[in-house]
Design a protein around this motif. Structure first.
Motif, mmCIF file in Angstrom:
data_model
loop_
_atom_site.group_PDB
_atom_site.id
_atom_site.type_symbol
_atom_site.label_atom_id
_atom_site.label_comp_id
_atom_site.label_asym_id
_atom_site.label_seq_id
_atom_site.Cartn_x
_atom_site.Cartn_y
_atom_site.Cartn_z
ATOM 1 N N GLY A 150 -26.213 -11.150 -43.059
ATOM 2 C CA GLY A 150 -25.319 -12.301 -43.141
ATOM 3 C C GLY A 150 -24.361 -12.268 -41.974
ATOM 4 O O GLY A 150 -24.175 -11.232 -41.339
ATOM 5 N N PRO A 151 -23.738 -13.410 -41.671
ATOM 6 C CA PRO A 151 -22.822 -13.478 -40.531
ATOM 7 C C PRO A 151 -21.622 -12.548 -40.707
ATOM 8 O O PRO A 151 -21.348 -12.089 -41.821
ATOM 9 C CB PRO A 151 -22.352 -14.934 -40.514
ATOM 10 C CG PRO A 151 -23.162 -15.660 -41.519
ATOM 11 C CD PRO A 151 -23.841 -14.670 -42.395
ATOM 12 N N SER A 152 -20.935 -12.303 -39.621
ATOM 13 C CA SER A 152 -19.709 -11.516 -39.650
ATOM 14 C C SER A 152 -18.713 -12.167 -40.612
ATOM 15 O O SER A 152 -18.551 -13.380 -40.614
ATOM 16 C CB SER A 152 -19.154 -11.464 -38.225
ATOM 17 O OG SER A 152 -18.014 -10.679 -38.210
ATOM 18 N N GLY A 153 -18.098 -11.355 -41.447
ATOM 19 C CA GLY A 153 -17.107 -11.877 -42.393
ATOM 20 C C GLY A 153 -17.707 -12.400 -43.686
ATOM 21 O O GLY A 153 -16.987 -12.919 -44.540
ATOM 22 N N SER A 154 -19.030 -12.265 -43.858
ATOM 23 C CA SER A 154 -19.673 -12.829 -45.059
ATOM 24 C C SER A 154 -19.548 -11.934 -46.280
ATOM 25 O O SER A 154 -19.966 -12.321 -47.367
ATOM 26 C CB SER A 154 -21.145 -13.141 -44.768
ATOM 27 O OG SER A 154 -21.827 -11.981 -44.360
ATOM 28 N N GLY A 155 -19.017 -10.706 -46.100
ATOM 29 C CA GLY A 155 -18.783 -9.836 -47.257
ATOM 30 C C GLY A 155 -19.707 -8.644 -47.344
ATOM 31 O O GLY A 155 -19.696 -7.923 -48.342
ATOM 32 N N LYS A 156 -20.472 -8.372 -46.285
ATOM 33 C CA LYS A 156 -21.450 -7.279 -46.319
ATOM 34 C C LYS A 156 -20.779 -5.928 -46.553
ATOM 35 O O LYS A 156 -21.200 -5.156 -47.419
ATOM 36 C CB LYS A 156 -22.262 -7.245 -45.005
ATOM 37 C CG LYS A 156 -22.975 -8.539 -44.673
ATOM 38 C CD LYS A 156 -23.763 -8.455 -43.377
ATOM 39 C CE LYS A 156 -22.943 -8.156 -42.133
ATOM 40 N NZ LYS A 156 -21.966 -9.230 -41.787
ATOM 41 N N SER A 157 -19.751 -5.639 -45.759
ATOM 42 C CA SER A 157 -19.079 -4.336 -45.910
ATOM 43 C C SER A 157 -18.373 -4.243 -47.250
ATOM 44 O O SER A 157 -18.373 -3.186 -47.896
ATOM 45 C CB SER A 157 -18.087 -4.100 -44.772
ATOM 46 O OG SER A 157 -18.786 -3.965 -43.550
ATOM 47 N N THR A 158 -17.780 -5.342 -47.688
ATOM 48 C CA THR A 158 -17.115 -5.354 -48.995
ATOM 49 C C THR A 158 -18.132 -5.022 -50.094
ATOM 50 O O THR A 158 -17.858 -4.212 -50.985
ATOM 51 C CB THR A 158 -16.476 -6.736 -49.252
ATOM 52 O OG1 THR A 158 -15.586 -7.020 -48.173
ATOM 53 C CG2 THR A 158 -15.704 -6.761 -50.555
ATOM 54 N N ASP A 195 -11.273 -14.596 -50.818
ATOM 55 C CA ASP A 195 -12.396 -14.321 -51.716
ATOM 56 C C ASP A 195 -13.531 -13.712 -50.899
ATOM 57 O O ASP A 195 -14.348 -14.432 -50.324
ATOM 58 C CB ASP A 195 -12.869 -15.613 -52.389
ATOM 59 C CG ASP A 195 -11.870 -16.094 -53.424
ATOM 60 O OD1 ASP A 195 -11.508 -15.285 -54.298
ATOM 61 O OD2 ASP A 195 -11.445 -17.265 -53.344
ATOM 62 N N ALA A 196 -13.568 -12.393 -50.838
ATOM 63 C CA ALA A 196 -14.567 -11.729 -50.001
ATOM 64 C C ALA A 196 -15.946 -11.739 -50.670
ATOM 65 O O ALA A 196 -16.961 -11.799 -49.984
ATOM 66 C CB ALA A 196 -14.139 -10.298 -49.698
ATOM 67 N N LEU A 197 -15.979 -11.673 -51.982
ATOM 68 C CA LEU A 197 -17.242 -11.772 -52.732
ATOM 69 C C LEU A 197 -17.039 -12.692 -53.927
ATOM 70 O O LEU A 197 -16.006 -12.621 -54.604
ATOM 71 C CB LEU A 197 -17.697 -10.388 -53.226
ATOM 72 C CG LEU A 197 -18.132 -9.360 -52.187
ATOM 73 C CD1 LEU A 197 -18.461 -8.039 -52.877
ATOM 74 C CD2 LEU A 197 -19.313 -9.843 -51.356
HETATM 75 N N1 ADP Z 1 -8.977 -4.900 -46.625
HETATM 76 C C1 ADP Z 1 -9.053 -6.232 -46.506
HETATM 77 N N2 ADP Z 1 -7.989 -7.007 -46.733
HETATM 78 C C2 ADP Z 1 -8.073 -8.338 -46.648
HETATM 79 N N3 ADP Z 1 -9.170 -9.027 -46.328
HETATM 80 C C3 ADP Z 1 -10.283 -8.308 -46.080
HETATM 81 C C4 ADP Z 1 -10.284 -6.879 -46.156
HETATM 82 N N4 ADP Z 1 -11.526 -6.434 -45.869
HETATM 83 C C5 ADP Z 1 -12.256 -7.533 -45.621
HETATM 84 N N5 ADP Z 1 -11.511 -8.661 -45.737
HETATM 85 C C6 ADP Z 1 -12.000 -10.056 -45.588
HETATM 86 O O1 ADP Z 1 -13.071 -10.252 -46.471
HETATM 87 C C7 ADP Z 1 -14.105 -10.987 -45.850
HETATM 88 C C8 ADP Z 1 -15.396 -10.175 -45.835
HETATM 89 O O2 ADP Z 1 -15.231 -9.061 -44.991
HETATM 90 P P1 ADP Z 1 -16.360 -7.958 -44.745
HETATM 91 O O3 ADP Z 1 -16.903 -7.544 -46.053
HETATM 92 O O4 ADP Z 1 -15.801 -6.911 -43.882
HETATM 93 O O5 ADP Z 1 -17.460 -8.807 -43.975
HETATM 94 P P2 ADP Z 1 -18.709 -8.352 -43.103
HETATM 95 O O6 ADP Z 1 -18.927 -6.895 -43.310
HETATM 96 O O7 ADP Z 1 -19.852 -9.196 -43.588
HETATM 97 O O8 ADP Z 1 -18.381 -8.687 -41.675
HETATM 98 C C9 ADP Z 1 -13.593 -11.350 -44.471
HETATM 99 O O9 ADP Z 1 -13.033 -12.636 -44.539
HETATM 100 C C10 ADP Z 1 -12.544 -10.311 -44.204
HETATM 101 O O10 ADP Z 1 -11.558 -10.787 -43.323
#
Ligand code: ADP
Ligand code: MG
Length: 227
Positions: free
Chosen positions: A38-46, A19-21
């Motif tokens: 937010g911390p790494s992995g918190s969903g920012k890029s998503t 659950d990324a978001l």
């Molecule tokens: N393409 C993907 N497939 C599966 N999991 C993903 C994918 N992209 C991101 N994630 C997961 O979704 C979560 C949020 O990722 P991301 O948005 O990249 O975080 P951030 O940019 O804050 O570091 C993380 O747990 C990451 O491992």
């Protein structure tokens, strides 16, 4: 300008669901300057990918002006994305075999803009980011800060209403990062809406407001949940 209602994004990795978001509702107004933190992995890029219509949510609604983005076919989504948005990434994402000016011209050729206009506009944009003396350089001949300025010029080639920048200074030394921040801020003063992911608290303070994520949730929602 943008309204997200209860947006969720779940990745399915062959049985394991991430659950990324979760349940993201927010509004971005025209002319805003927002930082996503937010911390790494918190969903920012998503979140950035969904805002930029580079990826679709698995739940919720996305409204951009009068468009119900979630309900539109891919082709229409792409048209809106190309017309309204500019993107800047941490790793610049320039085409290594193309010169600075060719990189800036490329999106305009996809958009069917005539060669002469493309060239004039690319020159003007590279001048705006202070690279008029680096037009024919390949990315490898440019410093990181210069490459990011080319990427900014490229992101402006369609006169975007919204710039989405995912850690635009993350790969740069602080003085070069500062140049990038100043360019983004001057664009915002001209009326361009800017949404930027940053890890840098100082940069976060300079934004109009911060959208803070933790474990795929907005932190205000977390506080309510934990109360
Ligand atoms: N393409 C993907 N497939 C599966 N999991 C993903 C994918 N992209 C991101 N994630 C997961 O979704 C979560 C949020 O990722 P991301 O948005 O990249 O975080 P951030 O940019 O804050 O570091 C993380 O747990 C990451 O491992
Ligand atoms: Mg990220």
């Amino acid at each position: 300008m943008i309204k997200l209602e209860n947006i969720s994004k779940q990745y399915d990795l062959g049985g394991t669901k991430v659950d990324a978001l979760k349940d993201i509702s927010l509004e971005i107004k025209r002319g805003d300057y927002a930082a996503i933190m937010g911390p790494s992995g918190s969903g920012k890029s998503t979140l950035m990918h969904i805002l930029g219509i580079l990826d679709s949510s698995t739940g919720g609604n996305y409204y951009l002006e009068d468009y119900d983005i979630t309900a539109l076919p891919d082709k229409e989504q792409a048209r809106i994305r190309n017309k309204h948005f500019g993107f800047i990434f941490q790793s610049f994402n320039l085409f290594p075999e193309l010169s600075a000016i060719e990189n800036v011209m490329l999106p305009m050729s996809y958009a069917g803009i005539p060669q002469k206009t493309r060239k004039e506009k690319a020159i003007q944009l590279l001048q705006e980011v202070g690279l008029e003396h680096r037009m024919t350089h390949l990315p490898t001949m440019l410093s990181g800060g210069e490459q990011q300025r080319v990427a900014i010029a490229r992101s402006l080639s369609n006169d975007p209403d919204l710039i989405l920048a995912d850690e635009p200074t993350g790969n740069l030394p602080s003085d070069k990062g500062e140049e990038i921040m100043q360019i983004l801020e001057s664009l915002n003063r001209r009326g361009v809406t800017v949404v930027m992911v940053t890890h840098n608290p100082e940069q976060g303070k300079r934004a109009g407001y911060v959208i803070e994520l933790r474990d795929g949730m907005l932190t205000p929602a977390l506080e309510v949940q934990n109360a």
